[in-house]
Motif scaffolding. Structure first.
Motif, PDB file in Angstrom:
ATOM      1  N   ILE A 182     -69.346 -59.584  33.181  1.00 12.77           N
ATOM      2  CA  ILE A 182     -69.289 -59.845  34.625  1.00 12.77           C
ATOM      3  C   ILE A 182     -69.862 -58.675  35.419  1.00 12.77           C
ATOM      4  O   ILE A 182     -70.671 -58.847  36.329  1.00 12.77           O
ATOM      5  CB  ILE A 182     -67.837 -60.164  35.055  1.00 12.77           C
ATOM      6  N   GLU A 233     -74.532 -57.915  33.123  1.00 12.10           N
ATOM      7  CA  GLU A 233     -75.608 -58.903  33.286  1.00 12.10           C
ATOM      8  C   GLU A 233     -75.350 -59.874  34.438  1.00 12.10           C
ATOM      9  O   GLU A 233     -76.239 -60.180  35.219  1.00 12.10           O
ATOM     10  CB  GLU A 233     -75.799 -59.720  31.996  1.00 12.10           C
ATOM     11  N   ILE A 234     -74.119 -60.363  34.528  1.00 11.89           N
ATOM     12  CA  ILE A 234     -73.840 -61.385  35.546  1.00 11.89           C
ATOM     13  C   ILE A 234     -73.993 -60.811  36.953  1.00 11.89           C
ATOM     14  O   ILE A 234     -74.712 -61.356  37.794  1.00 11.89           O
ATOM     15  CB  ILE A 234     -72.434 -61.999  35.346  1.00 11.89           C
ATOM     16  N   TYR A 269     -77.633 -60.091  37.827  1.00 13.32           N
ATOM     17  CA  TYR A 269     -78.374 -61.325  38.104  1.00 13.32           C
ATOM     18  C   TYR A 269     -78.032 -61.874  39.487  1.00 13.32           C
ATOM     19  O   TYR A 269     -78.914 -62.245  40.257  1.00 13.32           O
ATOM     20  CB  TYR A 269     -78.055 -62.361  37.018  1.00 13.32           C
ATOM     21  N   ILE A 321     -71.599 -66.616  42.328  1.00 14.44           N
ATOM     22  CA  ILE A 321     -71.369 -67.145  40.978  1.00 14.44           C
ATOM     23  C   ILE A 321     -71.284 -68.676  40.989  1.00 14.44           C
ATOM     24  O   ILE A 321     -71.740 -69.350  40.072  1.00 14.44           O
ATOM     25  CB  ILE A 321     -70.102 -66.507  40.337  1.00 14.44           C
ATOM     26  N   THR A 343     -74.483 -70.630  40.452  1.00 10.59           N
ATOM     27  CA  THR A 343     -75.148 -70.649  39.149  1.00 10.59           C
ATOM     28  C   THR A 343     -74.531 -71.776  38.324  1.00 10.59           C
ATOM     29  O   THR A 343     -73.553 -72.391  38.736  1.00 10.59           O
ATOM     30  CB  THR A 343     -74.936 -69.327  38.374  1.00 10.59           C
ATOM     31  N   LEU A 345     -73.216 -71.324  35.422  1.00 12.18           N
ATOM     32  CA  LEU A 345     -72.258 -70.781  34.458  1.00 12.18           C
ATOM     33  C   LEU A 345     -70.844 -71.212  34.840  1.00 12.18           C
ATOM     34  O   LEU A 345     -70.401 -70.973  35.954  1.00 12.18           O
ATOM     35  CB  LEU A 345     -72.338 -69.254  34.443  1.00 12.18           C
ATOM     36  N   LEU A 362     -68.536 -69.081  29.391  1.00  8.41           N
ATOM     37  CA  LEU A 362     -68.446 -67.645  29.139  1.00  8.41           C
ATOM     38  C   LEU A 362     -67.385 -67.382  28.067  1.00  8.41           C
ATOM     39  O   LEU A 362     -67.571 -66.554  27.179  1.00  8.41           O
ATOM     40  CB  LEU A 362     -68.115 -66.866  30.424  1.00  8.41           C
ATOM     41  N   ILE A 396     -76.981 -64.817  28.179  1.00 12.49           N
ATOM     42  CA  ILE A 396     -76.116 -65.126  29.322  1.00 12.49           C
ATOM     43  C   ILE A 396     -76.936 -65.547  30.559  1.00 12.49           C
ATOM     44  O   ILE A 396     -76.535 -66.424  31.316  1.00 12.49           O
ATOM     45  CB  ILE A 396     -75.164 -63.926  29.643  1.00 12.49           C
ATOM     46  N   MET A 436     -76.653 -68.977  32.769  1.00 11.86           N
ATOM     47  CA  MET A 436     -76.460 -69.070  34.222  1.00 11.86           C
ATOM     48  C   MET A 436     -77.510 -69.970  34.859  1.00 11.86           C
ATOM     49  O   MET A 436     -77.242 -70.705  35.790  1.00 11.86           O
ATOM     50  CB  MET A 436     -76.522 -67.668  34.860  1.00 11.86           C
TER      51      MET A 436
END
Ligand code: ADP
Ligand code: MG
Length: 480
Positions: free
Chosen positions: A351, A354-355, A358, A366, A369, A371, A376, A397, A401
């Motif tokens: 979280i 990468e998340i 992004y 979030i 996306t 995801l 996850l 990942i 997403m």
């Protein structure tokens, strides 16, 4: 200016208006939805027609009590409404119904970074409408203004702090925490740019060590956290300059111009008696039973500070916990992931790594996306079972997403499962050693930091699929 700053102490108190997210207005049945056709949400009550009577919206009171409790306030057994007289073209009645000497919440506080900031009171009131100035709105001609009364009568909770803040940093931290709180308890969007949360900053200076506060100026029109800080910094310097020149700060309302980066005098500050407050004759004083308060207390959701503490209890750093809590949708996502039993440490790494990167790059929330928490959680389980390496997880990942694909599907399609078979890894390690005789010689001659190079080569060979721990151990063994 910096050295002059050391001579003075800064005193700041904030008045924050939070627009309560009720479906209808505080005293009228009109809707509160933003962006409707101008003047479409305007019953005779909102228009201030003669003979109409305000009817208090119970949901507004519920939200007022909930906020008060979240701010550690007392909820007096009785509060009442008062008329505050003033003339504005967007206030058809010629007065605003507010609460003067008996507000719904009193004597609260919140803690920011270990410092307690007092909350004097919070009171309910109605918002005014909006003037649309033709010139500024790009309409033909510029010598007239239009009025839109859709916002008139929208419920507001005005939260008044004690003059307890001593720097623009503290003021910002207070404001941010207040916004977190109203968002988490679901009473306000907390959107400064769109005006669903508005802040007036009262600022004064006094010589260091003095017990007596200086005369304050009230700054209006700050609509972002950074603007709040800039406005305060500007105002401190302005006041110091006045005092240093032998002048006196006058009590007034000033407007922050974020483009010009300065405050400008708007009007002399009214005192309470200028408003001719008197008890609103059309509304009964409001009795709030202890059962009512308890009922709301029982429904209190987890507050930002409690969430932060809970995350830190899971092993998150204070920084990570704060960053996640600051973005409510991310925190709710994280909570769901935890609820589904994922390893918190791995989840946080994704979280915050990468998340978050992004989302920042793509300027997305979030929820925008594809995801979902379940996916996850599945990805984390694959890593924990050693089906894939952490590195592969980081690679896929982003695709998850973008496309909403499950990790297991990507792994199967692209053949990404981790190689843990020692024999297979050993073969590749040997190959890498044979291909790099010079490095092997250097390593054996004492340059052991070259291990990283060999491991890297093996990872490259296997496209990141080899179990890193096994590679490390086997490579060491081979290099001797
Ligand atoms: P008003 O309702 O006229 O704006 P209040 O007495 O309710 O006045 O105060 C409004 C805000 O000003 C409060 O947040 C309070 O903490 C702050 N305040 C009062 N005195 C000072 C001061 N000398 N310097 C800075 N802030 C102040
Ligand atoms: Mg005020």
């Amino acid at each position: 200016m910096e050295s002059l700053r050391d001579k003075y102490e800064v005193v700041i108190g904030l008045e924050v208006h939070a627009q309560l997210k009720t479906k209808s207005k505080i005293f009228a049945p009109d809707g509160t939805e933003f962006g409707k056709e101008p003047n479409s949400e305007t019953s005779p009550i909102t228009l201030g027609m003669p003979g109409v009577l305000p009817v208090l919206n119970k949901e507004v009171v519920n939200m007022g009590i909930l906020t008060g409790l979240a701010l550690n306030c007392e909820i007096p057994a009785r509060c009442k409404f008062d008329r505050k007289q003033y003339f504005y073209p967007d206030l058809p009645k010629g007065y605003q119904i507010s609460q003067y000497d008996e507000p719904i919440c009193v004597n609260g506080h919140i803690d920011i970074k270990g410092k307690r900031i007092g909350i004097t009171r919070a009171h309910l009131e109605e918002d005014a409408g909006k003037l649309v100035h033709a010139g500024a709105a790009g309409l033909a001609g510029s010598s007239y203004s239009l009025v839109d009364l859709n916002r008139a009568g929208t419920p507001l909770l005005e939260i008044v702090s004690e003059p307890d803040m001593r720097s623009s940093d503290e003021a910002r931290a207070y404001m941010e925490e207040l916004r977190n709180i109203v968002r988490y308890i679901g009473v306000c969007d907390g959107n400064l740019e769109e005006g669903s949360m508005r802040c007036d900053a009262n600022i004064s200076i006094m010589p260091k060590g003095s017990k007596e506060f200086g005369t304050r100026a009230e700054i209006k029109n700050v609509n972002s956290f950074s603007a709040l800080q800039r406005a305060i910094e500007y105002e401190i310097d302005r006041q110091i300059e006045i005092v240093e020149d032998g002048g006196k700060v006058v009590q007034e309302t000033r407007l922050w111009d974020d483009n010009a980066r300065e405050t400008r005098s708007m009007r002399g500050k009214e005192d309470a008696h200028d408003y001719r407050y008197f008890p609103e004759p059309d509304l009964m004083p409001l009795e709030i039973s202890r059962e009512w308060v308890q009922e709301i207390k029982d429904k209190m959701p987890e507050l930002p500070e409690q969430k932060r503490q809970r995350y830190m209890g899971l092993g998150l750093s204070e920084y990570d916990a704060s960053v996640i809590v600051e973005q409510m949708s991310l925190a709710l996502f994280f909570d769901k992931v935890l609820e589904l039993g994922a390893n918190p440490k791995i989840a946080v790494n994704f979280i915050m790594g990468e998340i978050a990167a992004y989302l920042k790059n793509e300027k997305l929330d979030i929820s925008e996306t594809k995801l979902v928490p379940e996916n996850l959680v599945e990805l984390i389980a694959l890593i924990e079972k050693n089906t894939i390496s952490n590195n592969i997880g980081k690679q896929i990942i982003i695709d998850m997403m973008k496309d909403g694909i499950k990790a297991s599907e990507i792994v199967e399609k692209r053949g990404l499962s981790q190689i843990s078979d020692e024999g297979a890894i050993k073969e590749i390690c040997k190959k890498v050693a044979e291909a790099n005789p010079e490095q092997v010689e250097k390593y054996r001659g004492g340059k052991v930091q070259l291990l990283g190079f060999f491991v890297g080569q093996v990872m490259k060979e296997t496209k990141g699929r080899a179990n890193p721990k096994a590679v490390n151990d086997l490579m060491k063994e081979i290099l001797g």
